[in-house]
Design a protein around this motif. Structure first.
Motif, PDB file in Angstrom:
ATOM      1  N   LYS A 154       0.838  -1.210   0.000  1.00 45.52           N
ATOM      2  CA  LYS A 154       0.000   0.000   0.000  1.00 45.52           C
ATOM      3  C   LYS A 154       0.869   1.255   0.000  1.00 45.52           C
ATOM      4  N   ASN A 155       1.941   1.236   0.798  1.00 50.97           N
ATOM      5  CA  ASN A 155       2.851   2.375   0.830  1.00 50.97           C
ATOM      6  C   ASN A 155       3.559   2.550  -0.512  1.00 50.97           C
ATOM      7  N   LEU A 156       3.962   1.445  -1.124  1.00 49.15           N
ATOM      8  CA  LEU A 156       4.616   1.504  -2.429  1.00 49.15           C
ATOM      9  C   LEU A 156       3.663   2.081  -3.476  1.00 49.15           C
ATOM     10  N   GLU A 157       2.411   1.679  -3.426  1.00 43.93           N
ATOM     11  CA  GLU A 157       1.405   2.207  -4.359  1.00 43.93           C
ATOM     12  C   GLU A 157       1.230   3.716  -4.166  1.00 43.93           C
ATOM     13  N   MET A 158       1.174   4.164  -2.908  1.00 44.68           N
ATOM     14  CA  MET A 158       1.029   5.583  -2.611  1.00 44.68           C
ATOM     15  C   MET A 158       2.247   6.361  -3.117  1.00 44.68           C
ATOM     16  N   ILE A 159       3.442   5.828  -2.906  1.00 41.99           N
ATOM     17  CA  ILE A 159       4.675   6.474  -3.361  1.00 41.99           C
ATOM     18  C   ILE A 159       4.686   6.568  -4.881  1.00 41.99           C
ATOM     19  N   THR A 160       4.320   5.488  -5.545  1.00 47.99           N
ATOM     20  CA  THR A 160       4.291   5.467  -7.005  1.00 47.99           C
ATOM     21  C   THR A 160       3.309   6.502  -7.542  1.00 47.99           C
ATOM     22  N   GLN A 161       2.119   6.567  -6.952  1.00 48.34           N
ATOM     23  CA  GLN A 161       1.110   7.547  -7.379  1.00 48.34           C
ATOM     24  C   GLN A 161       1.605   8.970  -7.147  1.00 48.34           C
ATOM     25  N   HIS A 162       2.172   9.216  -5.981  1.00 50.00           N
ATOM     26  CA  HIS A 162       2.685  10.553  -5.669  1.00 50.00           C
ATOM     27  C   HIS A 162       3.759  10.954  -6.674  1.00 50.00           C
ATOM     28  N   ASN A 163       4.681  10.037  -6.974  1.00 48.39           N
ATOM     29  CA  ASN A 163       5.773  10.364  -7.890  1.00 48.39           C
ATOM     30  C   ASN A 163       5.282  10.574  -9.318  1.00 48.39           C
ATOM     31  N   LEU A 164       4.212   9.897  -9.708  1.00 49.09           N
ATOM     32  CA  LEU A 164       3.596  10.150 -11.009  1.00 49.09           C
ATOM     33  C   LEU A 164       3.042  11.571 -11.029  1.00 49.09           C
ATOM     34  N   GLU A 165       2.371  11.956  -9.965  1.00 47.10           N
ATOM     35  CA  GLU A 165       1.844  13.319  -9.854  1.00 47.10           C
ATOM     36  C   GLU A 165       2.984  14.339  -9.808  1.00 47.10           C
ATOM     37  N   PHE A 166       4.083  14.015  -9.141  1.00 45.56           N
ATOM     38  CA  PHE A 166       5.260  14.876  -9.100  1.00 45.56           C
ATOM     39  C   PHE A 166       5.795  15.115 -10.514  1.00 45.56           C
ATOM     40  N   SER A 167       5.835  14.044 -11.314  1.00 46.45           N
ATOM     41  CA  SER A 167       6.344  14.181 -12.682  1.00 46.45           C
ATOM     42  C   SER A 167       5.450  15.068 -13.539  1.00 46.45           C
ATOM     43  N   LYS A 168       4.213  15.255 -13.125  1.00 49.61           N
ATOM     44  CA  LYS A 168       3.273  16.127 -13.831  1.00 49.61           C
ATOM     45  C   LYS A 168       3.233  17.528 -13.227  1.00 49.61           C
ATOM     46  N   GLY A 169       4.126  17.798 -12.261  1.00 46.25           N
ATOM     47  CA  GLY A 169       4.201  19.111 -11.644  1.00 46.25           C
ATOM     48  C   GLY A 169       3.180  19.362 -10.549  1.00 46.25           C
ATOM     49  N   MET A 170       2.556  18.305 -10.063  1.00 51.80           N
ATOM     50  CA  MET A 170       1.509  18.465  -9.051  1.00 51.80           C
ATOM     51  C   MET A 170       2.068  18.544  -7.627  1.00 51.80           C
ATOM     52  N   HIS A 171       3.318  18.165  -7.449  1.00 53.95           N
ATOM     53  CA  HIS A 171       3.986  18.227  -6.144  1.00 53.95           C
ATOM     54  C   HIS A 171       5.373  18.821  -6.346  1.00 53.95           C
ATOM     55  N   THR A 172       5.954  19.338  -5.270  1.00 57.16           N
ATOM     56  CA  THR A 172       7.286  19.938  -5.360  1.00 57.16           C
ATOM     57  C   THR A 172       8.385  19.001  -4.872  1.00 57.16           C
ATOM     58  N   TYR A 173       8.028  17.788  -4.528  1.00 58.87           N
ATOM     59  CA  TYR A 173       9.004  16.816  -4.038  1.00 58.87           C
ATOM     60  C   TYR A 173       8.571  15.419  -4.465  1.00 58.87           C
ATOM     61  N   ASP A 174       9.543  14.520  -4.529  1.00 57.34           N
ATOM     62  CA  ASP A 174       9.220  13.125  -4.806  1.00 57.34           C
ATOM     63  C   ASP A 174       9.457  12.293  -3.555  1.00 57.34           C
ATOM     64  N   LEU A 175       8.993  11.060  -3.587  1.00 56.49           N
ATOM     65  CA  LEU A 175       9.103  10.162  -2.439  1.00 56.49           C
ATOM     66  C   LEU A 175       9.892   8.922  -2.823  1.00 56.49           C
ATOM     67  N   ALA A 176      10.422   8.224  -1.809  1.00 61.43           N
ATOM     68  CA  ALA A 176      11.124   6.954  -2.030  1.00 61.43           C
ATOM     69  C   ALA A 176      10.837   6.032  -0.846  1.00 61.43           C
ATOM     70  N   MET A 177      10.913   4.749  -1.106  1.00 60.07           N
ATOM     71  CA  MET A 177      10.723   3.749  -0.063  1.00 60.07           C
ATOM     72  C   MET A 177      11.943   3.769   0.856  1.00 60.07           C
ATOM     73  N   ASN A 178      11.685   3.663   2.159  1.00 61.18           N
ATOM     74  CA  ASN A 178      12.780   3.603   3.119  1.00 61.18           C
ATOM     75  C   ASN A 178      12.563   2.432   4.083  1.00 61.18           C
ATOM     76  N   ASP A 179      13.298   2.421   5.172  1.00 56.99           N
ATOM     77  CA  ASP A 179      13.240   1.313   6.128  1.00 56.99           C
ATOM     78  C   ASP A 179      11.918   1.243   6.901  1.00 56.99           C
ATOM     79  N   ARG A 180      11.089   2.257   6.793  1.00 59.05           N
ATOM     80  CA  ARG A 180       9.804   2.253   7.493  1.00 59.05           C
ATOM     81  C   ARG A 180       8.645   1.926   6.558  1.00 59.05           C
TER      82      ARG A 180
END
Length: 99
Positions: A52-78
């Motif tokens: 679920k977290n990976l799906e959220m990160i992927t969706q956010h980063n897709l939106e980031f690539s479209k200029g909808m966010h000012t930062y991208d996300l990555a999976m970490n130890d949490r």
């Protein structure tokens, strides 16, 4: 007998909630962050949260690539923690005042 069938049905249903396409990525992530779980049920629970977290990160980063966010996300130890669990990890401890 019914108890065994019920447990088997629950186990089978839960296993269907994870994507086999992500098996290698899950194993790589666990290895990278030295993750292990006490039993299969706990691992399945953590895997579902991770997906679920990976799906959220992927969706956010897709939106980031479209200029909808000012930062991208990555999976970490949490990545295997819920939002509530992460909040508990990140909030500072309050010192109790002695009277």
């Amino acid at each position: 007998m019914w108890k065994i069938l019920f447990i088997a049905a629950l186990s089978g249903g839960a296993a269907a909630l994870v994507s086999q396409d992500l098996d290698q990525e899950w194993e790589t992530w666990k290895s990278k962050f030295n993750k292990s779980y006490p039993n299969k049920n706990e691992e399945l629970k953590r895997r579902e949260i991770w997906e679920k977290n990976l799906e959220m990160i992927t969706q956010h980063n897709l939106e980031f690539s479209k200029g909808m966010h000012t930062y991208d996300l990555a999976m970490n130890d949490r990545g295997d923690l819920t939002t509530e669990e992460m909040s508990g990890c990140l909030l500072p401890f309050r010192k109790r005042r002695s009277v």
